[in-house]
Design an enzyme around this catalytic site. Structure first.
Site, PDB file in Angstrom:
ATOM      1  N   ARG A 131      -0.594 -11.294   6.821  1.00 53.78           N
ATOM      2  CA  ARG A 131      -1.388 -12.282   6.664  1.00 53.78           C
ATOM      3  C   ARG A 131      -1.974 -14.041   7.102  1.00 53.78           C
ATOM      4  NH1 ARG A 131      -4.163  -9.945   1.630  1.00 53.78           N
ATOM      5  NH2 ARG A 131      -4.775  -8.712   2.662  1.00 53.78           N
TER       6      ARG A 131
ATOM      7  N   HIS B 190      -9.854  -7.948   9.330  1.00 55.60           N
ATOM      8  CA  HIS B 190      -8.716  -7.233   8.512  1.00 55.60           C
ATOM      9  C   HIS B 190      -8.785  -5.501   9.306  1.00 55.60           C
ATOM     10  CE1 HIS B 190      -6.823  -6.895   5.497  1.00 55.60           C
ATOM     11  NE2 HIS B 190      -7.276  -6.602   3.918  1.00 55.60           N
TER      12      HIS B 190
ATOM     13  N   GLN C 221      -7.834  -2.161   6.943  1.00 49.71           N
ATOM     14  CA  GLN C 221      -8.337  -2.620   6.057  1.00 49.71           C
ATOM     15  C   GLN C 221      -8.960  -1.068   6.693  1.00 49.71           C
ATOM     16  OE1 GLN C 221      -8.505  -3.663   2.800  1.00 49.71           O
ATOM     17  NE2 GLN C 221      -9.599  -1.923   2.785  1.00 49.71           N
TER      18      GLN C 221
ATOM     19  N   ASP D  59     -17.904  -6.979  -0.285  1.00 51.13           N
ATOM     20  CA  ASP D  59     -16.222  -7.032  -0.422  1.00 51.13           C
ATOM     21  C   ASP D  59     -17.063  -8.671  -1.148  1.00 51.13           C
ATOM     22  OD1 ASP D  59     -13.964  -8.273  -0.057  1.00 51.13           O
ATOM     23  OD2 ASP D  59     -14.390  -9.231   2.124  1.00 51.13           O
TER      24      ASP D  59
ATOM     25  N   CYS E 174     -12.830  -3.392  -0.617  1.00 50.59           N
ATOM     26  CA  CYS E 174     -11.421  -3.107  -0.139  1.00 50.59           C
ATOM     27  C   CYS E 174     -10.269  -3.987  -0.827  1.00 50.59           C
ATOM     28  CB  CYS E 174     -11.768  -4.231   1.400  1.00 50.59           C
ATOM     29  SG  CYS E 174     -12.431  -5.953   0.583  1.00 50.59           S
TER      30      CYS E 174
ATOM     31  N   ARG F  13      -4.702   2.537   2.277  1.00 51.06           N
ATOM     32  CA  ARG F  13      -3.955   1.988   2.792  1.00 51.06           C
ATOM     33  C   ARG F  13      -2.247   1.736   3.373  1.00 51.06           C
ATOM     34  NH1 ARG F  13      -5.672  -3.302   2.457  1.00 51.06           N
ATOM     35  NH2 ARG F  13      -4.619  -4.184   3.532  1.00 51.06           N
TER      36      ARG F  13
HETATM   37  N1   CP Z   1      -8.302  -5.284   0.469  1.00 54.46           N
HETATM   38  C1   CP Z   1      -6.496  -6.365   0.273  1.00 54.46           C
HETATM   39  O1   CP Z   1      -6.514  -6.558   1.374  1.00 54.46           O
HETATM   40  O2   CP Z   1      -6.415  -6.541  -1.079  1.00 54.46           O
HETATM   41  P1   CP Z   1      -4.891  -7.385  -0.834  1.00 54.46           P
HETATM   42  O3   CP Z   1      -5.625  -9.081  -0.730  1.00 54.46           O
HETATM   43  O4   CP Z   1      -4.154  -7.331  -2.449  1.00 54.46           O
HETATM   44  O5   CP Z   1      -4.110  -7.342  -0.116  1.00 54.46           O
HETATM   45  N1  NVA Z   2     -12.867 -11.380   2.629  1.00 49.33           N
HETATM   46  C1  NVA Z   2     -12.306 -11.370   1.546  1.00 49.33           C
HETATM   47  C2  NVA Z   2     -11.189  -9.841   1.715  1.00 49.33           C
HETATM   48  C3  NVA Z   2      -9.666  -9.990   0.948  1.00 49.33           C
HETATM   49  C4  NVA Z   2      -8.802  -8.550   1.034  1.00 49.33           C
HETATM   50  C5  NVA Z   2     -11.269 -12.060   2.174  1.00 49.33           C
HETATM   51  O1  NVA Z   2     -10.686 -12.769   3.392  1.00 49.33           O
HETATM   52  O2  NVA Z   2     -10.789 -12.931   1.612  1.00 49.33           O
END
Ligand code: CP
Ligand code: NVA
Length: 305
Positions: A100, A127, A130, A221, A260, A288
């Protein structure tokens, strides 16, 4: 060698196969207990995570493999040494890299210089895991995704981009309902539209909530994504019209709700809806894990060319 970087890199058939595999893994986990026996991955996060970190780690152990969490406080990627060297070293010890990152370029660089599969666990633009888990959750209620209409409300972001790409590949209807100027990435949307023209998917971006009357699924989101320190209250006025609440669901006639997570209750979604019978958010979080298991199995068991 196959990676999982954007969703564009997987065909419709690849994605559907992965969803079938994830469904079977959920139903019959014992069958897959030795699927990745003796294999290892590293997982690293430049941004916080609860769901993604936990589910990749546990997915790997459910398949008989090992996941090593690489602490970014102790040698952050691209800082102590180049991303290229990071990828080349990790490739000598592991069977896969799950990352990430802030910038999508970092993911591309890991894939370019590494010699093991790389999985994008979220970046500024995508993502993808997701979105696959999201459509899997929807599929648990509708057999045929080509008949499903999903409306995304709020800030057009990495999650929105991935919903458009995955929806395009799977032939669904996806409409992003976002304030003007805060929609999804234009280039990604245009590329997803090209795919949609071949699969029969229908993709739209609008700021009009009434454009999604009669849709099946509402998705939202956070209004402020990780890496942006703007307080939620500073953007409240911009997004409030797109909050998922009782009134919006009554007005559109939508039946199911996705988020999410992490959720900011009473901002993008009300607690009444998040905790209520229309909410699929915890099924979505569970999925997930199954989808990540399917991604790892598919990538790590591939025959390398
Ligand atoms: N939805 C999601 O990716 O959650 P986290 O940021 O907790 O991994
Ligand atoms: N759009 C959000 C998603 C979190 C899972 C972010 O990037 O923070």
């Amino acid at each position: 060698m196959k990676h999982f970087l954007t969703g564009f890199d997987w065909s419709s058939e690849d994605m559907l196969n992965l969803l079938y595999l994830a469904r079977d893994m959920k139903k019959d986990p014992a069958k897959y207990r030795s699927d990745l026996l003796g294999k290892s991955i590293v997982i690293l996060f430049e941004k916080p995570s609860l769901r993604t970190r936990t589910t990749f780690d546990i997915a790997m152990s459910r398949l008989g493999g090992h996941a090593l969490y690489l602490d970014q406080q102790n040698g952050a990627i691209g800082k102590r040494e180049t991303v290229k060297d990071y990828a080349r070293n990790l490739s000598r010890w592991t069977d896969g890299i799950v990352a990430r990152v802030f910038r999508h370029d970092t993911i591309e660089e890991l894939a370019r210089y590494g010699t093991v599969p790389v999985v994008n666990a979220l970046c500024d633009l995508y993502h993808p895991g997701q979105a696959l888990a999201d459509f899997q959750t929807v599929r648990e209620h509708y057999d045929d995704l080509s008949k499903v209409k999903l409306a995304y409300f709020g800030d057009g972001n990495n999650v929105t981009n991935s919903l458009l790409i995955t929806g395009a590949k799977l032939g669904a209807t996806v409409t992003a309902v976002c304030p003007k100027g805060y929609g999804p990435d234009v280039q990604i949307y245009e590329k997803a539209l090209e795919i949609a023209s071949k699969t029969g998917a229908k993709l739209t971006v609008t700021d009009d909530v009434d454009a999604v009357k009669g849709y099946d699924v509402a998705y939202t989101d956070t209004w402020v994504s990780m890496g942006d320190d703007t307080p939620l209250d500073a953007v409240r006025a911009r997004y409030m019209k797109y909050q998922i609440n009782r009134e919006l669901l009554d007005r559109t006639g939508i039946s199911w709700v996705l988020h999410c997570q992490p959720a900011h209750r009473e901002y993008e979604i009300t607690s009444e809806i998040m905790d209520g019978p229309m909410s699929l958010v915890y099924d979505q979080a569970e999925n997930r894990m199954h989808v990540h298991a399917a991604i790892l199995s598919t990538l790590l068991n591939q025959v390398r060319s």
